[in-house]
Design an enzyme around this catalytic site. Sequence first.
Site, PDB file in Angstrom:
ATOM      1  N   LYS A  94      -3.515   0.662   1.562  1.00 20.16           N
ATOM      2  CA  LYS A  94      -3.925   0.284   2.873  1.00 20.16           C
ATOM      3  C   LYS A  94      -3.889   0.880   3.959  1.00 20.16           C
ATOM      4  O   LYS A  94      -3.110   2.110   3.724  1.00 20.16           O
ATOM      5  CB  LYS A  94      -3.928  -1.193   3.097  1.00 20.16           C
ATOM      6  CG  LYS A  94      -4.085  -2.242   2.001  1.00 20.16           C
ATOM      7  CD  LYS A  94      -5.742  -2.488   2.032  1.00 20.16           C
ATOM      8  CE  LYS A  94      -6.200  -3.509   0.905  1.00 20.16           C
ATOM      9  NZ  LYS A  94      -5.580  -4.164   0.234  1.00 20.16           N
TER      10      LYS A  94
HETATM   11  C1  LIG Z   1      -5.817  -5.756  -0.739  1.00 24.64           C
HETATM   12  C2  LIG Z   1      -6.527  -6.668  -0.373  1.00 24.64           C
HETATM   13  C3  LIG Z   1      -6.079  -8.224  -0.292  1.00 24.64           C
HETATM   14  C4  LIG Z   1      -4.672  -8.501  -0.695  1.00 24.64           C
HETATM   15  O1  LIG Z   1      -3.741  -7.913  -0.188  1.00 24.64           O
HETATM   16  P1  LIG Z   1      -2.351  -7.874  -0.807  1.00 24.64           P
HETATM   17  O2  LIG Z   1      -1.369  -7.314   0.640  1.00 24.64           O
HETATM   18  O3  LIG Z   1      -1.985  -7.017  -1.867  1.00 24.64           O
HETATM   19  O4  LIG Z   1      -1.933  -9.181  -1.030  1.00 24.64           O
HETATM   20  C5  LIG Z   1      -6.775  -9.290  -0.001  1.00 24.64           C
HETATM   21  N1  LIG Z   1      -8.102  -8.990   0.464  1.00 24.64           N
HETATM   22  C6  LIG Z   1      -8.759  -7.790   0.284  1.00 24.64           C
HETATM   23  C7  LIG Z   1     -10.050  -7.624   0.790  1.00 24.64           C
HETATM   24  C8  LIG Z   1      -8.019  -6.754  -0.129  1.00 24.64           C
HETATM   25  O5  LIG Z   1      -8.577  -5.445  -0.210  1.00 24.64           O
END
Ligand SMILES: *Cc1c(COP(=O)(O)O)cnc(C)c1O
Length: 409
Positions: free
Chosen positions: A203
């Site tokens: 991210k």
């Molecule tokens: C990455 C992601 C999540 C989950 O995030 P985590 O921190 O891995 O739990 C949820 N929604 C979307 C759209 C994502 O891309």
Amino acid sequence: MDGGSRAHPASNVCTEDRLLREEFLTFSRPLIGQEEIDEVVSAMQSGWLTTGPRTRQFEQNFCEAFSAPAALALNSCTAGLHLALKVCGVGPGDEVITTPMTFAASVNVIEHVGATPVLVDVEPDTLNIDPAAVERSITPRTRAIIAVHYAGHPVELDQLRALAEEHQIHLIEDAAHATGATYNGIAVGSGSNLAAFSFYATKNLTTGEGGMLTGSADMLDQARQLSLHGMSREAWSRYSAGGKWAYDISAPGFKYNMTDIQAAIGLHQLQRFPAMQARRRQIVEKYNAAFAGDPAFQVPTTRPHVDNAWHLYVLRLRESELSIDRNQFIEELTERRIGTSVHFIPIHLHSFYHNRYGLRPEQFPIADAAFRSMISLPLTPALSDQDVADVIEATLEIRAAYRRRLRAA
Ligand SMILES: *Cc1c(COP(=O)(O)O)cnc(C)c1O
């Protein structure tokens, strides 16, 4: 800014007539600096490993950076979405409206609370949930909307907020892609409704694994308690000077707290964030300049009233212009040592949701067609200029090699 290319020199070699990178370009390498590393070491030397002063500082800094009323650091965005549904009192018998164009976590949490996900199609330009489709799907059982800011482009918050208000339902934002995004000049996460951010390794801002829930102080107090077993007081305030040993379990909570080791990374990722976002925008401009004029490509669009956080650069292929499909295009990129991904395999194609709700692609024509044409190109501030040039060159080379020939008249 260029830590990635130092670790993996992107020198090129010519094999046959095709330019090949020496190193495989991984799709999304995080940008971690010495500051993050030093802070993790300090956290470990401090003797406080779990939720503590660095986590509190990270929450405070995040609030300031994105004008959030309050923030709760967690071990994932998924945990944040789950807690959001719990705090909103969503449970069995309730419906939650969301999008098929998301990662499964956004929908899995609806199942976790025993509610029913109701999927509606997306808008053709942003691939964000379509407010008009949301409105058509509201029933007396609807309790919440989970809106995903797809690829970093904010959803139409004004329209969704108006719907939520009119129908007395909760708006929960899946802001996993949207750290740093703005809507009408206002930061995503600055509202009183709950918004969940992700700090997963790929991210825009990472703590390895981690997340942040923002929203009104009131709702976040409840979420905070549920995030640590449902305990009435947190470990830090119990054991630090003047703390008390006593606690109460007021609800069967979860184990969703962030550690100070994660927060140590987050503190410096947050400082680095404006520069990382600026680099993302630079790369997006280079991609757009290379692809926007070509009829074989549909480049991502940004509506004028938002700032896109640019988590992903999703290029869509026009099959009418190409003799190969998306899957073959990805194989060609892989052969040229360019790592890509697809965001996302829509929810209606996953066996659990497909089977449980009898979902058919025809119910989501826009999401389904977009999925079949999309490729996420590498987009991270760890890319060097040479990496970006390699991606562009490989993409254009494939496009030229697989031009669809006009049928002879
Ligand atoms: C990455 C992601 C999540 C989950 O995030 P985590 O921190 O891995 O739990 C949820 N929604 C979307 C759209 C994502 O891309």
